[in-house]
Each structure stands twice: as C-alpha cells, then as structure tokens.
Design an enzyme around this catalytic site. Sequence first.
Site, PDB file in Angstrom:
ATOM      1  N   ASP A 359      41.198  37.452  40.592  1.00 52.92           N
ATOM      2  CA  ASP A 359      42.368  38.274  40.298  1.00 52.92           C
ATOM      3  C   ASP A 359      42.791  37.991  38.851  1.00 52.92           C
ATOM      4  O   ASP A 359      42.909  36.826  38.452  1.00 52.92           O
ATOM      5  CB  ASP A 359      43.506  37.944  41.263  1.00 52.92           C
ATOM      6  CG  ASP A 359      44.571  39.029  41.244  1.00 52.92           C
ATOM      7  OD1 ASP A 359      44.427  39.963  42.028  1.00 52.92           O
ATOM      8  OD2 ASP A 359      45.518  38.912  40.455  1.00 52.92           O
ATOM      9  N   ILE A 360      42.972  39.027  38.043  1.00 54.25           N
ATOM     10  CA  ILE A 360      43.436  38.849  36.666  1.00 54.25           C
ATOM     11  C   ILE A 360      44.912  38.465  36.706  1.00 54.25           C
ATOM     12  O   ILE A 360      45.730  39.178  37.289  1.00 54.25           O
ATOM     13  CB  ILE A 360      43.235  40.126  35.838  1.00 54.25           C
ATOM     14  CG1 ILE A 360      41.739  40.483  35.777  1.00 54.25           C
ATOM     15  CG2 ILE A 360      43.787  39.953  34.427  1.00 54.25           C
ATOM     16  CD1 ILE A 360      41.464  41.789  35.071  1.00 54.25           C
ATOM     17  N   GLU A 402      43.094  45.118  39.818  1.00 49.29           N
ATOM     18  CA  GLU A 402      42.566  44.067  38.932  1.00 49.29           C
ATOM     19  C   GLU A 402      41.810  42.999  39.728  1.00 49.29           C
ATOM     20  O   GLU A 402      41.515  41.934  39.211  1.00 49.29           O
ATOM     21  CB  GLU A 402      43.701  43.423  38.125  1.00 49.29           C
ATOM     22  CG  GLU A 402      44.613  42.480  38.901  1.00 49.29           C
ATOM     23  CD  GLU A 402      45.701  43.229  39.669  1.00 49.29           C
ATOM     24  OE1 GLU A 402      46.633  42.584  40.127  1.00 49.29           O
ATOM     25  OE2 GLU A 402      45.614  44.470  39.812  1.00 49.29           O
TER      26      GLU A 402
END
Length: 485
Positions: A359-360, A402
Amino acid sequence: MRKNVDNQLEFMKSNRQTNGSSVYYLLDDNFELGNVTQRLGKFDPRTRDWYVAAEKERYPVFSDIYQHFVMKDLAISASYPIFDEDKKFMGVLGTHITLNKLNDELKDIVKNRRAEVYIFEEKSGKIVANTENVANFTIDKFGDFHRVGIENVNDGIIRNAYYIYENYKRNSTKEVKNGENFYIRMTEYRNHGIKWLIVIAVQENYYVTAIKKSIWISIALSTIILLISIYMSAKKIDQYLLPIYDLIGITKKFSAGNFKAKAETSQKNEIGILGAAFNNMAEHLAILINNLEQKVQERTNELEKKNQILSQTKEELEHSLQIDFLTGLYNRRFLIEKMEEIIKKCDEKNKTLSIIMMDIDFFKKINDKYGHDCGDFVLQEVAKCFQECIREYGYISRWGGEEFLILLPSFDKKRAFGIAEKLRHNIENHNFLCGEIAIKVTLTLGIAVYDGKMTLDSLIKFADIAVYKGKKNGRNQTQLYENDQ
C-alpha cells in the site's frame, strides 16, 4: 467528457449544482471549465443500466442494449466500477458505444456470399443488427422509441430457426425459401454480460445444383443410347454396336466425374454428332468445375484470413482483459485466477507460495496536494519499479487504487521478506519527479505464506492484516503475518 462537432473537448456536469440537469462546458488548454455549450434535461447516471450492472457485479461488465440518451440509436456501455483506498464503491467509469454501423459491417462480411445474418439479444429476442434492412428499432408518431423483436421478422426461415433453437436448443437446421435450400447455424456469443444469439443462413451453392443436374442429364442420355443400341443391333451390329458401347463408357465416366475423357467423333452420322455433343458438354462441365474449385479456394483463403484476424483479435482482447490500463500491470481478476491455479498445484505437489500486499503510504494526500495527474504518475512509476525488481520471480497486479499484490510461487517467508524489503528500499530511494515537483513515496508491505490448509480468501486477508499492522506501527515497513496475530 466528449468532443463536439468542432473537435473541442467538452465536460458534462450533472449534480446538485446543475439541479440534476446535464450541462456541457468547454474545456480550455488547462482543462478548466469554460463557457456553457449545451443544457439538456435531467440525467442521473446511477439509474442507467450500465451503472447498475457495474455496481452489482463489482467487475468490468457490458450493459444490456438501450436507447442512447441523446442520439436515436441503440447503444451498449462498457462499465468499470471504481473503489477508494478502503475498497468502498465510489462510482462507475463508462464508455457508450452506438450500434448504428453494425448492420453495414455485417453486410460487408456476407457480401457476395448469398447469406443472411441476424443478431438477437438472447433473453429478450430483440434485434441487435441484421443484413436484411429490417429496422432494429422504430419511433412512433409520438416520438417514442420501440425495439423490434423476432416476432416482427417476416423472414420465415430465420423465425423458424430461432424458435427451434429456443425450444430444442438445436444450433443448426435446413430450411427452404422461394425454392432454394438454406443451411442455418445459430451461435451463442458471450462476453462479460453480453448474451447474444447470431443466426446465419447460407444459400446452397448453385454450382452444386448445376453439377447434380448435369449428372442426371448424363444418366438420361445413357439410357436413351442403350435403347437405340438394342433397336439397331438387329440391322447393323458391326457398324453401330461398338460405337454405342464406346459412348456408354464415356457417359459412365462423365457420371463418375471424369470430364477429360473424349468420345470418338470420326463417323459422319448420328453417333459422331452425339459424340461431339458429349465432348462439348464435357468441356463446359470441366470449365464450370474449374471455376467452382477456384471460387471455393478463394472463399477458403478469405475464411482463413478472417479466422486469423479473429484469433488475433481474441488474443488481444483476452490480454487487455488481464491488464490494468493505467499501470500496465496485471489486474485483480487475472491474479485471483492465477493464485487459484498455483494453489491447486501447491496442494498436488506439496509446495508453498507467498504473497506480498503493498500500500502506498498517504497516497490520498499526494492526490489532494499535487492533483490526480501526479497521483497517476506515482502509480505508474511505482509499477515500473515493481516490474524491474520482480521480473521472472512471480506475478504482480494492481489490486485496487494504490494497493498492489505480488504472487511469488515456491517462495518461503524468508525469500519473500527479502524481496519485500528490496521493493521498499527501491521505492523509498527512488526519485519521483512529476514535472518540477519532487514527491517522497514510501510503502507499507504485508506478507502471508500459504500453509497448505488456508483458503485463497484467508491468504489475502492475512496479508491485508499484516499491512494494517505495518500502518499501525508507523508505515514504511514490512510485516510478516504470524498465526498468533
């Protein structure tokens, strides 16, 4: 968004600000809203079939056919559901395709083939397209739009074939129309919500009919010659019997399809004339058959080319359905199918596999601060870094928003942890420069290892739990799911 007749970009709003009406604005070079170009009536996309279908399926899907909301034409929509970072449904991205050119394309396909084609919606029996100039829809005197169904098709062979398929599920039949034989084939077409029935009627080749007729003529002539030979045998056996036997033999060769054999024509009497007539008929039949073989070969070549094009188009379509359009990575659907396949092999061969959920960190802040163009740039750059690191090790997909997920066949937790840390450091040290804007990007990663007992849903859930733990502990780190969590 659309292009107007002057090839200018326009943006449509339909919200509380416009009181639910459709209002089109010109877009300037900076994609800012300009002057209003058109105001239309009330429009709520959430009530449209394409929106409802995508929201229900939660996967890309085609809608049912409907009347285009501006043009008087049939249309179909390709819809893609959109979710936020918490996997909450936000809306539907759709594109509308009008079917006004489908009739002409079908006519081009069957041109000079003595064939008729109809396409019906399977569940409603309504016409989608056809080659016979039958209206796909009508508009009454009040301006109301009406679809045309199978019950309005006057062509009896098409109607009979449709009902035979509907009642008995027979996908081929033979019908007679105006004294001509037609071979009819029904083919189902399925594609992500599309359920169509294609009905193709092909006229029996007239060359085949001509050959059959010529064979019957040859048989009739053989019978006449045999009767003449019996009549003449009593008077001039030596003079007539042997030439007649020769003609009978030639006739049998004609009936068997050997048109190269020639009859003796040296006698200046009825036998010689008949032999010359046979030879003339053989020459014409040979020309006819050669032309037929040439045309059959031409048609075969055409079909082979079209089959190659269809095969290539199918491969391209299948590939496009596996790829995320923004990042070029595999999409969620492909990776789920691949994980199911590899888990089955692991069970059979007692092997393991690992997955990494990523996950960004604070991606929403990137979008809010720098705009969605920079957000898309970050997603694309991150995808490139992933591809360079993973390469032949496994499969990587954009899981949603994302989020990314990597499938590593035959990887234990130690090797998976090493790969995850390599990815994290590469992203942390990568120079993300969107135009003149430098953006700092980090990842939080969670690892789950398949133990031979858990389900696919459990494996993904455990990786997600590990990511959540990493976020809770401060982000920019890798967490391995343990059974005691």
